[in-house]
Design a protein around this motif. Structure first.
Motif, PDB file in Angstrom:
ATOM      1  N   LYS A 250       0.851  -1.201   0.000  1.00  0.00           N
ATOM      2  CA  LYS A 250       0.000   0.000   0.000  1.00  0.00           C
ATOM      3  C   LYS A 250       0.883   1.246   0.000  1.00  0.00           C
ATOM      4  CE  LYS A 250      -4.060   0.284   2.165  1.00  0.00           C
ATOM      5  NZ  LYS A 250      -4.954   0.249   3.346  1.00  0.00           N
TER       6      LYS A 250
ATOM      7  N   ARG B  42       1.925   4.614   1.262  1.00  0.00           N
ATOM      8  CA  ARG B  42       1.709   5.501   2.380  1.00  0.00           C
ATOM      9  C   ARG B  42       2.670   6.656   2.258  1.00  0.00           C
ATOM     10  NH1 ARG B  42      -2.830   4.342   3.315  1.00  0.00           N
ATOM     11  NH2 ARG B  42      -2.647   5.894   4.973  1.00  0.00           N
ATOM     12  N   PHE B  43       2.621   7.589   3.202  1.00  0.00           N
ATOM     13  CA  PHE B  43       3.597   8.689   3.087  1.00  0.00           C
ATOM     14  C   PHE B  43       4.036   9.167   4.442  1.00  0.00           C
ATOM     15  CE2 PHE B  43      -0.626  10.497   2.776  1.00  0.00           C
ATOM     16  CZ  PHE B  43      -0.601  11.534   3.718  1.00  0.00           C
TER      17      PHE B  43
ATOM     18  N   VAL C 114      -3.397  10.756   8.400  1.00  0.00           N
ATOM     19  CA  VAL C 114      -3.206   9.569   7.579  1.00  0.00           C
ATOM     20  C   VAL C 114      -1.733   9.315   7.248  1.00  0.00           C
ATOM     21  CG1 VAL C 114      -5.503   9.642   6.621  1.00  0.00           C
ATOM     22  CG2 VAL C 114      -3.707  10.856   5.472  1.00  0.00           C
TER      23      VAL C 114
END
Lengths: 784, 194
Positions: free
Chosen positions: B158, B160-161, B182
């Motif tokens: 996935k 993400r950052f 997030v």
């Protein structure tokens, strides 16, 4: 309706209070609760919507950067709201993105659709509230949030509300009750008080009680005042009424006292009257005795002198004796009349009413009156058209008739005519005595029935009498329930008519008229001193009877009967020594009569000799006839036959005991009886009589009632108690007026009663003969 | 834009062509991410989305009529990005993809994507950009530690950052808390290489 049943107004008021306040409060509570429910729902929807909005916008970045964990974290924050059961975030494609469940299970929920054009929708469904809301970020759909909340809070709230409402209701009802009781005291109390008072008044009739007015001028107060006023009026009236009542009572008392006094006075007077009456009747009784006793001597001995018994009198002496006779007879009549009248006035006249036929009594009277009439050559006729018996005193009837007839004879001149008419008049028997006498003036007609009134101005001096005859007659008639009237014209004679009640007994003796005229003179003839046997001649033809009577009259006394029924009747009554019987009788067969005679007690042994044209000797003798003679018969044969069966002479072996305290009466009686052929013995007291009776056999006793020492009644009692003397015939002879008890006693215990107020001498001989004869027969029957 | 013109004759045909192209391009990733979008496509979408959660200083925001995303280095990413943002706009400004050769050219860019190929010269690039209100994004390792602002990280397939918030704040940028929420890692103080 429950409150209608209960009559207490206080209770009704209280209930009404509670009901009204309860109903109002209940309505209020219901409305408030309903309003709260609605607004609470709205608030719930609003809150849930906000929560959905927050959750949605908090989840935007998670959605955009595809970070379900972040969304999950966001949703987890919903834990703070315990009402939320589950929640979910969905991608714009309606794929589940993140889920939250209060109880932890992670099952995905299907997303309800939102109506197109709307951003949010909500439903109440299965006890839950559902809110679905689109997540829009910068005007672009980012996903959908879905929240499901339970309604526990609302139901809790509702319960709380209901509880509060109940408490409020209860509290308000209690308050209403308390307030109501205060209210009731104000409103109902006067009415209750009034009702109690009304009860007391109607129960105890106490009109002095008063209700307490409340004084505030309301309706109960007015009621109380009106009630009091009413009570006042009633009390006033009651008082007046009681006054009247008291007054009335006093008057009644006074009147009662007066009445009591009057009663006492009346009683006293009554006693006096009774005493006077007692005295009077005692006086009457003794007077009748005292007056009659010497008079009897005068009459009796003058009779004997006139008949020449003691020796022939020279014409002058005879004339004097006749004067004595007439004078004493008149005096006797006068005394009898006065005594009768006194009795009637004292109410002591006793009537012995019975059924009898006028035609049977008529001949006796005629036989007495005919000598008087014949002396003035007056013809006496009679016409009887009567078929009902009279109900009256037979003796008094004869007296009435005798009075009227002797009156008629008295006022009828020589060669006149007197007729007797007798007819039925409805329920009465109507008898008239008509004469061709001098008549009575209209003005005198009213007084002829009054005492001591004699019509004056008669044209001759033939009028004599006491002046009491018609007065007594009138009273006798009236006492027997009849009437008497007079119709007369001066110079054309008079018509006296009297009535007596008619009986209903049928006439059993249709042809008695013919025989009576023959029978009674025969009985009178029997009193002439003869002691010959009696023969009853039974034949329906008068010439036949008279022929037989002429054959037998030299040796026998005669009685006649014209029919079988009469024959039986006469035979029972007269106890003849023999009977001659014809076979052909108007009323029936002689053989039947014979059979009846043979079956009649006391007649079984009486010899019956059949005298008939038909020869049925065998049948007659078989039926019990003593002999059978066939007509025509000879005198010698008839006498011989009868002699065969009947001794013609009496055996006077026993004396008759005469008891009287008066020596003259004793001498008179002895003379009369001796001349009739009887032996006598005289004693002057009851005691002496009993001594004689105990030592000597006598055939009969002739007894005076009133004697010093032992009186006649006592003698009778002694004689009847003695077994040996039980059957001894007792003749009572008295001038005393008898009470009913005495009459009954004498009727029971003696054989004959002779009253010294009339022609007792003839009766005496007849009775003595009858009784002694029958005794002889009975004795001979007992011997045979 | 030209591509867009070529598509004009038929929208359906154009879409179909685009789909075919996408499948062809994304083919190597198809197996890795199953039926999902390619890594580049995801990164392109992220770049676009970053624009929504970052506030630029008013001076920088008012410059120019476009919201330009500049790509430094690798050209292939630029085309994917171009496809992603085509027709999109942020705060009323049309989005534009610019390919820049040197950091100086990035003046007027809101977001600068620095390709991994520029790893060696990163220090100069960041130095060149010093104080410029540009959001620096890269998928090279250690990017945020070296002073970059947002670094893509692939974690269990996935994308993400990570965020270096200090670098961003130094450049006058404000990153939304939503964005930070997030992010897998938010650095507060820069571990400057210098």
């Amino acid at each position: 309706m429950f409150w209608v049943r209960d009559s207490s107004i206080a209770k009704r008021l209280t209930r009404m209070n509670i009901l009204v306040s309860g109903a109002g409060l209940f309505l209020c509570c219901a409305v408030f609760v309903a309003y709260d429910v609605v607004s609470f729902r709205e608030a719930m929807v609003h809150n849930l919507s906000i929560q959905a909005q927050i959750a949605g916008s908090d989840s935007v970045s998670a959605l955009l950067f595809n970070d379900p964990q972040a969304a999950q974290n966001t949703l987890s924050a919903l834990k703070a709201a315990p009402n939320i059961v589950s929640a979910g975030i969905y991608t714009p494609e309606s794929r589940p993105f993140a889920m939250y469940r209060r109880d932890g299970a992670g099952q995905s929920l299907s997303l309800p659709p939102i109506p197109p054009g709307q951003i949010e929708a909500h439903w109440f469904k299965d006890g839950h509230l559902l809110v679905v809301r689109k997540i829009v970020f910068q005007e672009k759909p980012a996903g959908t949030v879905f929240i499901r909340s339970d309604l526990h809070e609302m139901s809790h709230r509702l319960k709380r509300y209901a509880g509060i409402a109940a408490i409020v209701l209860l509290a308000s009802m209690i308050a209403a009750l308390l307030v109501g009781s205060v209210f009731q005291r104000a409103v109902a109390q006067p009415i209750v008080h009034l009702a109690e008072l009304a009860g007391i008044v109607s129960r105890d009739k106490d009109y002095s009680v008063r209700a307490n007015p409340t004084g505030n001028g309301d309706e109960p107060d007015i009621l109380v005042r009106a009630f009091n006023e009413m009570l006042g009026q009633i009390q006033e009236r009651e008082g007046a009424l009681q006054e009247v009542h008291r007054d009335l009572e006093q008057r009644v008392e006074a009147r009662t006292a007066q009445l009591a006094d009057a009663n006492k006075e009346l009683e006293r007077q009554n006693h006096e009257v009774e005493r006077a009456t007692r005295l009077k009747s005692r006086f009457l009784a003794s007077m009748s005795h005292e007056l009659r006793t010497p008079l009897n001597a005068i009459v009796g001995f003058s009779d004997l002198l006139a008949e020449g018994g003691p020796g022939e009198l020279n014409p002058k002496q005879k004339r004097f004796v006749n004067h004595i006779k007439e004078g004493s007879a008149h005096l006797l009549q006068l005394i009898n009349d006065i005594l009768d009248l006194s009795k009637i006035e004292a109410g002591q006249l006793e009537l012995h009413c019975e059924y009898f036929h006028v035609k049977e009594s008529l001949p006796e009277v005629l036989s007495t009156i005919r000598p008087l009439a014949m002396a003035k050559n007056i013809q006496v006729e009679h016409a009887l058209e009567i078929d009902r018996p009279a109900y009256a005193d037979r003796v008094r009837f004869k007296q009435i008739l005798y009075n009227l007839l002797s009156n008629a004879v008295k006022f009828t001149p020589k060669d006149g005519r007197i007729s007797i008419e007798c007819a039925n008049d409805g329920d009465f028997v109507c008898i008239s005595v008509i004469d061709t006498g001098i008549g009575i003036r209209a003005e005198d007609q009213a007084v002829v029935f009054e005492e001591f009134r004699q019509v004056e101005g008669g044209k001759d001096s033939t009028q004599e009498g006491t002046g009491l005859g018609l007065a007594i007659t009138k009273r006798l008639v009236e006492q027997q329930g009849g009437t008497i009237s007079l119709a007369s014209e001066p110079g054309n004679g008079s018509r006296f008519t009297f009535t007596l009640p008619a009986g209903i007994k049928p006439n059993t003796n249709a042809s008695a008229t013919n025989t009576l005229s023959a029978t009674i003179p025969q009985r009178v003839a029997a009193g002439e001193g003869s002691s010959r046997p009696l023969v009853l001649i039974v034949d329906d033809e008068l010439p036949a009877r008279e022929l037989l009577a002429s054959y037998l009259s030299s040796e026998y006394r005669i009685a006649m009967a014209s029919s079988g029924a009469e024959a039986v009747e006469k035979a029972e009554q007269l106890r003849p020594d023999a009977i001659t019987l014809d076979v052909f009788l108007a009323g029936g067969n002689g053989f039947e009569t014979l059979a009846v005679l043979r079956q009649t007690p006391g007649l079984k042994n009486t010899p019956v000799i059949i005298v008939s044209i038909v020869d049925q000797q065998r049948l007659g003798l078989a039926l019990g006839a003593a002999d059978y003679l066939i007509k025509p018969i000879r005198k010698a044969l008839l006498l011989e036959t009868i002699r065969k069966h009947v001794p013609s002479q009496l055996d006077d072996d026993e004396a008759i005991l005469l008891v009287d305290d008066d020596p003259t009466t004793l001498e008179l009686l002895a003379d009369i009886l001796r001349s009739a052929g009887y032996e006598t013995q005289s004693v002057q007291s009851g005691k002496r009589a009993l001594e004689v009776l105990s030592s000597k056999l006598v055939s009969a006793v002739l007894l005076d009632l009133l004697m010093p020492g032992m009186d006649g009644f006592e003698v009778i009692r002694h004689v009847r108690q003695d077994a040996a003397l039980k059957e001894l015939p007792i003749f009572v002879m008295t001038g005393k007026s008898l009470t009913p008890e005495e009459s009954d006693l004498l009727a029971r215990d003696t054989q004959a009663l002779l009253l010294k107020n009339g022609s007792w001498q003839q009766q005496l001989v007849a009775e003595v003969e009858r009784v002694i004869q029958s005794r002889k027969l009975a004795r001979s029957a007992g011997q045979s | 834009m030209t591509r867009k013109h070529t598509c004009a004759p038929g929208f359906f045909r154009c879409t179909l062509a685009l789909a075919i192209t996408s499948i062809v391009i994304a083919a190597p990733y198809l197996y890795a991410q199953k039926s999902g979008p390619t890594e580049n496509e995801v990164k392109s979408a992220y770049l676009y989305n970053f624009g929504k959660f970052v506030e630029w200083p008013a001076k920088a925001a008012s410059v120019g009529e476009f919201f330009s995303i500049c790509v430094l280095g690798d050209n292939s990413f630029a085309s994917t990005l171009e496809t992603t943002i085509a027709g999109e706009s942020i705060n009323g400004k049309k989005m534009l993809v610019k390919h820049v050769a040197k950091p100086q050219d990035s003046v007027g860019c809101r977001i600068l994507f620095i390709s991994s190929s520029q790893q060696t010269r990163l220090k100069e690039i960041l130095a060149e950009l010093d104080n410029a209100s540009v959001l620096t994004v890269s998928d090279m390792p250690e990017f945020t530690r070296r002073g970059g602002m947002i670094q893509f990280v692939v974690e269990s397939n996935k994308v993400r950052f990570e965020v270096n918030l200090t670098s961003a704040e130094r450049s006058g940028l404000t990153l939304s808390s939503q964005l930070l929420k997030v992010a897998i890692n938010v650095k507060r103080s820069t571990q400057s290489g210098g």
